[in-house]
Design a protein around this motif. Structure first.
Motif, short mmCIF file in Angstrom:
data_model
loop_
_atom_site.label_atom_id
_atom_site.label_comp_id
_atom_site.label_asym_id
_atom_site.label_seq_id
_atom_site.Cartn_x
_atom_site.Cartn_y
_atom_site.Cartn_z
N GLU A 175 87.33 59.55 91.40
CA GLU A 175 88.26 58.63 91.43
C GLU A 175 89.74 58.78 91.06
OE1 GLU A 175 87.00 55.99 89.63
OE2 GLU A 175 84.51 56.61 89.85
N PHE A 176 90.48 59.28 91.30
CA PHE A 176 91.45 59.62 91.71
C PHE A 176 92.33 59.80 92.94
CE2 PHE A 176 92.13 61.55 87.58
CZ PHE A 176 93.44 60.50 87.05
N PHE B 246 87.04 59.01 81.49
CA PHE B 246 87.23 60.28 81.27
C PHE B 246 86.15 61.66 79.56
CE2 PHE B 246 88.24 65.19 80.61
CZ PHE B 246 87.64 65.95 81.48
N ILE C 164 90.34 55.79 84.12
CA ILE C 164 90.27 57.15 84.71
C ILE C 164 90.01 57.97 83.82
CG2 ILE C 164 90.34 58.92 86.43
CD1 ILE C 164 91.10 56.80 88.43
N TRP C 165 91.68 58.12 82.89
CA TRP C 165 91.66 58.77 81.74
C TRP C 165 90.77 58.78 80.96
CZ3 TRP C 165 92.04 63.58 82.29
CH2 TRP C 165 92.62 64.94 83.59
N ARG D 253 95.04 54.72 86.81
CA ARG D 253 94.89 56.43 85.92
C ARG D 253 94.53 56.42 84.96
NH1 ARG D 253 101.03 58.70 87.12
NH2 ARG D 253 101.04 57.23 85.33
N TYR E 53 83.85 63.93 89.19
CA TYR E 53 84.51 62.38 88.55
C TYR E 53 85.73 62.04 88.60
CZ TYR E 53 86.81 58.84 85.31
OH TYR E 53 86.89 58.14 85.00
N LEU E 54 86.38 63.22 88.25
CA LEU E 54 88.02 63.48 88.21
C LEU E 54 88.78 63.31 90.07
CD1 LEU E 54 89.30 65.87 85.61
CD2 LEU E 54 89.11 63.09 86.01
N PHE F 59 81.71 66.43 85.32
CA PHE F 59 84.05 65.86 84.87
C PHE F 59 84.30 66.30 86.16
CE2 PHE F 59 82.75 67.20 80.49
CZ PHE F 59 82.26 66.26 79.93
N ILE G 10 98.41 63.03 88.54
CA ILE G 10 97.21 62.23 87.48
C ILE G 10 97.45 61.91 86.42
CG2 ILE G 10 95.83 62.93 89.91
CD1 ILE G 10 95.20 65.61 87.87
N ASP H 130 83.42 63.62 95.25
CA ASP H 130 82.09 63.43 93.97
C ASP H 130 81.00 63.62 94.25
OD1 ASP H 130 81.83 62.62 90.97
OD2 ASP H 130 79.83 61.99 92.26
#
Length: 233
Positions: free
Chosen positions: A132-133, A82, A78-79, A75, A128-129, A125, A230, A166
């Motif tokens: 990936e999550f 981003f 991932i952030w 996590r 992606y979130l 964006f 998340i 995605d």
């Protein structure tokens, strides 16, 4: 011979090895965003963004992070990815907007390569979130359910979910309404199949990197009884 420690998710410290892998992940992500504007004519009927040659690597990294370090550390990455991507877009737009001298003739080319529309940026964006999550959560849950067995099944299944989100989100937000629906659906399908195939082909590499990191770090994290928030948890 040192013994490998099985770790239950908590709030562990971050090692130098983790930082190195994190930098590689963010680099691949930023490069993928940068080359996404180049179109690749795979065949007379199939066109894909050039980013497909590199972006699937970020999902491989996501699998590696979750498998070795657990969801909570994944996590963070991932952030981080981003945030870095968002910052890069802001800088690109800022530099495009800066006044340029009359003798400089490359403004349009510069803007064409680095510029982006709000719609495409939003698509990137959000895709992606979600991607990936979902990839990380599915892999984390499957690892506990399978007691750490069948890594190849877990990485492929998590990629099927993550890349699905995605591909659908990015293509739909970016292009829906700008071209006929059949073309949009074909773009989704071909990107999705290419990315999943990429993951399958690179499965031996994933195995090798995971084994190496578990040996070097001396850990093998299982996400028992964690909350898949998340932001924090």
């Amino acid at each position: 011979m040192s013994k490998k420690q099985t770790v239950v998710s908590s709030s562990p410290s971050i090692s130098k090895t983790f930082l190195i892998v994190a930098v590689c992940y963010v680099t691949c992500l930023l490069l993928s965003n940068l080359i996404a504007g180049k179109m690749w004519a795979v065949s007379s009927s199939v066109t894909l963004p050039a980013a497909v040659i590199l972006f699937p690597v970020t999902y491989i990294f996501g699998d590696i992070f979750t498998e070795v370090y657990g969801f909570k550390k994944a996590r963070i990455i991932i952030w981080l990815g981003f945030g870095c991507s968002f910052f890069a877009v802001l800088i690109y737009l800022l530099t495009i907007a800066l006044p340029h001298p009359s003798f400089w003739e490359n403004q349009d080319a510069y803007a064409a390569v680095l510029g982006t529309t709000p719609r495409v940026a939003l698509a990137s964006f959000v895709g992606y979130l979600f991607g990936e999550f979902s990839n990380s959560v599915v892999l984390s849950k499957l690892k506990v359910a399978t007691k750490g067995r069948l890594l190849w099944v877990r990485t492929i299944l998590s990629t099927l979910v993550g890349e699905g989100f995605d591909s659908i989100i990015f293509i739909v937000i970016s292009f829906w309404g700008t071209m006929d629906n059949a073309t949009v659906m074909n773009m989704i399908l071909f990107q999705y199949l290419f990315k999943v195939g990429y993951e399958v082909i690179f499965t031996p590499v994933t195995y090798a990197v995971v084994a190496f990191l578990k040996r070097v770090e001396g850990i093998d994290t299982y996400d028992y009884n964690i909350k898949y928030h998340i932001l924090k948890g």
